[in-house]
Design a protein around this motif. Structure first.
Motif, short mmCIF file in Angstrom:
data_model
loop_
_atom_site.label_atom_id
_atom_site.label_comp_id
_atom_site.label_asym_id
_atom_site.label_seq_id
_atom_site.Cartn_x
_atom_site.Cartn_y
_atom_site.Cartn_z
N THR A 76 0.88 -1.15 0.00
CA THR A 76 0.00 0.00 0.00
C THR A 76 0.92 1.21 0.00
O THR A 76 1.89 1.26 0.77
N ILE A 77 0.65 2.17 -0.85
CA ILE A 77 1.50 3.34 -1.00
C ILE A 77 0.78 4.54 -0.37
O ILE A 77 -0.34 4.86 -0.76
N TYR A 78 1.46 5.14 0.62
CA TYR A 78 0.89 6.27 1.35
C TYR A 78 1.56 7.57 0.94
O TYR A 78 2.77 7.61 0.73
N ALA A 79 0.77 8.62 0.87
CA ALA A 79 1.29 9.97 0.66
C ALA A 79 0.82 10.81 1.84
O ALA A 79 -0.38 10.87 2.13
N SER A 80 1.75 11.44 2.51
CA SER A 80 1.43 12.37 3.59
C SER A 80 1.64 13.77 3.03
O SER A 80 2.71 14.09 2.50
N VAL A 81 0.64 14.60 3.15
CA VAL A 81 0.69 15.95 2.61
C VAL A 81 0.63 16.93 3.78
O VAL A 81 -0.38 17.01 4.48
N ASP A 82 1.73 17.65 3.99
CA ASP A 82 1.78 18.66 5.05
C ASP A 82 1.37 20.00 4.44
O ASP A 82 1.83 20.37 3.35
N THR A 83 0.50 20.71 5.15
CA THR A 83 0.03 22.01 4.69
C THR A 83 0.29 23.06 5.76
O THR A 83 0.41 22.75 6.94
N THR A 84 0.37 24.31 5.30
CA THR A 84 0.44 25.45 6.21
C THR A 84 -0.70 26.37 5.86
O THR A 84 -1.29 26.28 4.78
N GLY A 85 -1.03 27.25 6.78
CA GLY A 85 -2.12 28.20 6.55
C GLY A 85 -3.41 27.71 7.18
O GLY A 85 -3.46 26.67 7.83
N ALA A 86 -4.43 28.50 6.98
CA ALA A 86 -5.73 28.20 7.58
C ALA A 86 -6.84 28.47 6.58
O ALA A 86 -6.66 29.23 5.64
N GLY A 87 -7.97 27.84 6.80
CA GLY A 87 -9.13 28.02 5.94
C GLY A 87 -9.59 26.71 5.35
O GLY A 87 -8.96 25.68 5.52
N GLN A 111 -10.15 15.44 -0.69
CA GLN A 111 -10.51 15.62 0.72
C GLN A 111 -10.71 17.11 0.95
O GLN A 111 -9.94 17.92 0.44
N THR A 112 -11.72 17.45 1.73
CA THR A 112 -11.89 18.83 2.15
C THR A 112 -11.29 18.94 3.54
O THR A 112 -11.63 18.15 4.43
N ILE A 113 -10.40 19.91 3.70
CA ILE A 113 -9.76 20.12 5.00
C ILE A 113 -10.06 21.53 5.48
O ILE A 113 -10.34 22.42 4.67
N VAL A 114 -10.03 21.73 6.79
CA VAL A 114 -10.25 23.05 7.38
C VAL A 114 -9.21 23.25 8.49
O VAL A 114 -9.56 23.29 9.67
N PRO A 115 -7.95 23.38 8.11
CA PRO A 115 -6.93 23.54 9.14
C PRO A 115 -6.93 24.95 9.72
O PRO A 115 -7.37 25.90 9.08
N THR A 116 -6.44 25.06 10.94
CA THR A 116 -6.27 26.36 11.59
C THR A 116 -4.79 26.69 11.71
O THR A 116 -4.42 27.66 12.35
N GLY A 117 -3.97 25.90 11.08
CA GLY A 117 -2.52 26.08 11.09
C GLY A 117 -1.89 24.89 10.39
O GLY A 117 -2.55 24.21 9.62
N PRO A 118 -0.63 24.60 10.68
CA PRO A 118 0.01 23.44 10.05
C PRO A 118 -0.78 22.16 10.30
O PRO A 118 -1.27 21.93 11.40
N ALA A 119 -0.91 21.34 9.24
CA ALA A 119 -1.69 20.10 9.35
C ALA A 119 -1.14 19.07 8.38
O ALA A 119 -0.40 19.41 7.45
N SER A 120 -1.49 17.81 8.61
CA SER A 120 -1.10 16.72 7.72
C SER A 120 -2.36 15.99 7.26
O SER A 120 -3.28 15.79 8.04
N SER A 121 -2.36 15.60 6.00
CA SER A 121 -3.45 14.81 5.42
C SER A 121 -2.83 13.58 4.78
O SER A 121 -1.67 13.59 4.40
N GLU A 122 -3.64 12.53 4.64
CA GLU A 122 -3.13 11.26 4.12
C GLU A 122 -3.96 10.78 2.95
O GLU A 122 -5.19 10.86 2.96
N PHE A 123 -3.27 10.29 1.92
CA PHE A 123 -3.89 9.62 0.78
C PHE A 123 -3.17 8.29 0.62
O PHE A 123 -2.00 8.15 1.02
N HIS A 124 -3.83 7.32 0.03
CA HIS A 124 -3.16 6.04 -0.22
C HIS A 124 -3.81 5.29 -1.38
O HIS A 124 -4.96 5.57 -1.73
N VAL A 125 -3.01 4.39 -1.95
CA VAL A 125 -3.50 3.50 -3.00
C VAL A 125 -2.99 2.10 -2.70
O VAL A 125 -1.92 1.92 -2.11
#
Length: 155
Positions: A76-87, A111-125
């Motif tokens: 299984t291949i995972y992608a972790s996506v780190d984001t900055t910012g908010a909204g 995926q819809t995300i609503v971070p208030t600062g740095p956050a991580s999201s995950e996708f996989h196949v």
């Protein structure tokens, strides 16, 4: 007497005409512009991708637990996506396979995300019957705009 009659007629005429004349109206107010509603501003997401990491295992915090860019056929291949910012933002992962200059779509997910600062999201196949060996890529989008990509191989 003629003079008295003439003066009486003249006085009566003045009174009659002034009584029949246009009545004084209240002055028209100075026209003011009707306030137009202020358009609601479009909230543009301030979310940006800072890091895309790949691996064969993911931790509870959605960070890669076992980093690699080379995978086995049954992984299984995972992608972790780190984001900055908010909204509010929509992240999209587009997984593709490349062979002989041709690109084939493997999977696309959002995926819809609503971070208030740095956050991580995950996708996989995953592919239980096994991935064909070759070159692959995951491309990440924020609000349908390219935000980065990460190539990887399956051996």
């Amino acid at each position: 007497m003629n003079k008295n009659i003439t003066l009486s007629i003249l006085a009566a005429s003045v009174l009659t005409f002034s009584a029949c004349g246009k009545k004084d109206e209240a002055p028209n107010p100075i026209p003011t512009s009707i306030p137009t509603p202020t358009p609601t501003p479009t909230i543009t997401s301030g979310v940006t991708v800072s890091t895309i990491a790949l691996g064969s295992a993911i931790a509870v915090d959605k960070k890669i637990a076992k980093a690699t860019e080379s995978f086995g056929a049954k992984d299984t291949i995972y992608a972790s996506v780190d984001t900055t910012g908010a909204g509010s933002a929509t992240l999209k992962a587009r997984w593709t396979y490349r062979k002989n200059g041709q690109e084939s779509l493997v999977k696309e997910e959002t995926q819809t995300i609503v971070p208030t600062g740095p956050a991580s999201s995950e996708f996989h196949v995953s592919k239980p019957d096994g991935w064909p060996p070759g070159d692959y890529q995951v491309e990440i989008f924020v609000a349908d705009k390219p935000a980065g990509n990460k190539p990887f191989t399956v051996k």
